[in-house]
Design an enzyme around this catalytic site. Structure first.
Site, PDB file in Angstrom:
ATOM      1  N   LYS A  13       0.842  -1.207   0.000  1.00  0.00           N
ATOM      2  CA  LYS A  13       0.000   0.000   0.000  1.00  0.00           C
ATOM      3  C   LYS A  13       0.878   1.259   0.000  1.00  0.00           C
ATOM      4  CE  LYS A  13      -2.047  -1.246   3.865  1.00  0.00           C
ATOM      5  NZ  LYS A  13      -1.357  -2.524   4.139  1.00  0.00           N
ATOM      6  N   ARG A  88     -10.044   0.149   8.544  1.00  0.00           N
ATOM      7  CA  ARG A  88      -9.532  -1.197   8.815  1.00  0.00           C
ATOM      8  C   ARG A  88     -10.537  -2.056   9.546  1.00  0.00           C
ATOM      9  NH1 ARG A  88      -3.588  -0.090   8.788  1.00  0.00           N
ATOM     10  NH2 ARG A  88      -2.656  -2.075   9.279  1.00  0.00           N
ATOM     11  N   ARG A 127      11.943  -5.673   5.371  1.00  0.00           N
ATOM     12  CA  ARG A 127      11.711  -4.249   5.056  1.00  0.00           C
ATOM     13  C   ARG A 127      12.577  -3.343   5.943  1.00  0.00           C
ATOM     14  NH1 ARG A 127       5.791  -1.741   5.470  1.00  0.00           N
ATOM     15  NH2 ARG A 127       5.950  -2.660   7.549  1.00  0.00           N
ATOM     16  N   ARG A 155      11.087  -1.295  11.330  1.00  0.00           N
ATOM     17  CA  ARG A 155       9.929  -0.991  12.170  1.00  0.00           C
ATOM     18  C   ARG A 155       9.817  -1.996  13.315  1.00  0.00           C
ATOM     19  NH1 ARG A 155       4.738   0.178   8.328  1.00  0.00           N
ATOM     20  NH2 ARG A 155       3.775  -1.168   9.884  1.00  0.00           N
ATOM     21  N   ARG A 166      -0.267  -9.663  12.818  1.00  0.00           N
ATOM     22  CA  ARG A 166      -0.894  -8.614  11.986  1.00  0.00           C
ATOM     23  C   ARG A 166      -1.695  -9.243  10.857  1.00  0.00           C
ATOM     24  NH1 ARG A 166       4.362  -5.454  10.602  1.00  0.00           N
ATOM     25  NH2 ARG A 166       3.080  -4.273   9.133  1.00  0.00           N
TER      26      ARG A 166
END
Ligand code: AP5
Ligand code: MG
Length: 209
Positions: A13, A88, A127, A155, A166
């Site tokens: 996204k 969400r 990431r 992160r 998640r």
């Protein structure tokens, strides 16, 4: 245009949003980015949100809805928004509908980016992001941002255990929005498991930009 970007954590996204901003100058609103900035600055919202985010759980609806009601009043949203990570839950989606209708603005599309879970686990655990410019990259970039030479970091929620939680949270609480938007005839869908530029070409075509 007012667009919702839908998709699991790591679906891309933020990556596609950055391309849309670069090419079309859209107003990109990422609730995740807003919350991470609030955590960093230790604002009252950040202090409340941190535990949920670190565990990979959703921040309570009332906090997010208050935040988005305020954000949607700002003048840069008038010509359209690209919503990344909001809504969400069904409660948030219903609330977005009333926010937009009070502002007299339509929702034009909900664009779903599809990627299989195992590909996502690999993507998110590798990431890295830039502390300075927010560039989304990967461990292959090393410690230095390829765009601005800022420091790349991982992160807090990108460890495997939290990523898997998640994904579960997404399946239970966010995936029902696919049917919600299909029912409103707003759902568009793209295969996100291809080169980001190939995905982007489809995104541009689907949104008729
Ligand atoms: P948020 O920041 O929104 O995280 P997320 O939804 O989990 O999504 P990500 O940002 O992890 O992934 P992305 O889809 O943006 O992928 P990206 O482009 O970075 O939310 C974080 C937390 O905040 C939530 O868990 C929750 O606690 C809270 N929160 C936020 N909004 C909330 C809300 N509305 N309600 C309640 N709580 C909320 O790409 C991922 C990686 O893949 C990158 O390394 C990238 O380089 C790579 N990549 C991207 N595209 C491709 C491709 N096509 N091929 C290969 N690699 C790719
Ligand atoms: Mg993101």
């Amino acid at each position: 245009m007012n667009i919702v970007l839908l998709g699991a954590p790591g679906a891309g996204k933020g990556t596609q949003a950055a391309k849309l901003v670069e090419k079309y100058g859209m107003c990109h609103i990422s609730t995740g980015d807003i919350l991470r900035a609030a955590v960093k600055d230790q604002t009252p919202l950040g202090i409340k949100a941190k535990g949920f985010m670190d565990a990979g759980e959703l921040v309570p609806d009332d906090l997010i809805i208050d935040l988005m009601k305020e954000r949607m009043q700002q003048p840069d949203t008038e010509n359209g928004v690209l919503l990344d990570g909001f809504p969400r839950t069904t409660t948030q989606a219903v609330s977005l509908d009333s926010m937009l209708s009070e502002l007299g603005r339509p929702l034009n599309a909900a664009l779903l980016i599809n990627v299989e879970n195992e590909a996502i686990v690999k993507r998110l655990t590798s990431r890295r992001m830039c502390r300075e410019c927010g560039h989304i990259g990967s461990v292959k970039d090393g410690d230095t941002c390829p765009k601005c030479e800022g420091e790349m970091f991982q992160r807090d929620d990108d460890n495997e255990e939290t990523v898997r939680n998640r994904l579960d949270v997404y399946d239970k609480q966010t995936a029902p929005l696919i049917d919600y938007y299909r029912g409103k005839d707003l759902l568009l869908s793209v295969d996100g498991d291809r080169d980001p530029d190939v995905v982007f070409a489809d995104v541009v075509a689907l949104l008729d930009l």
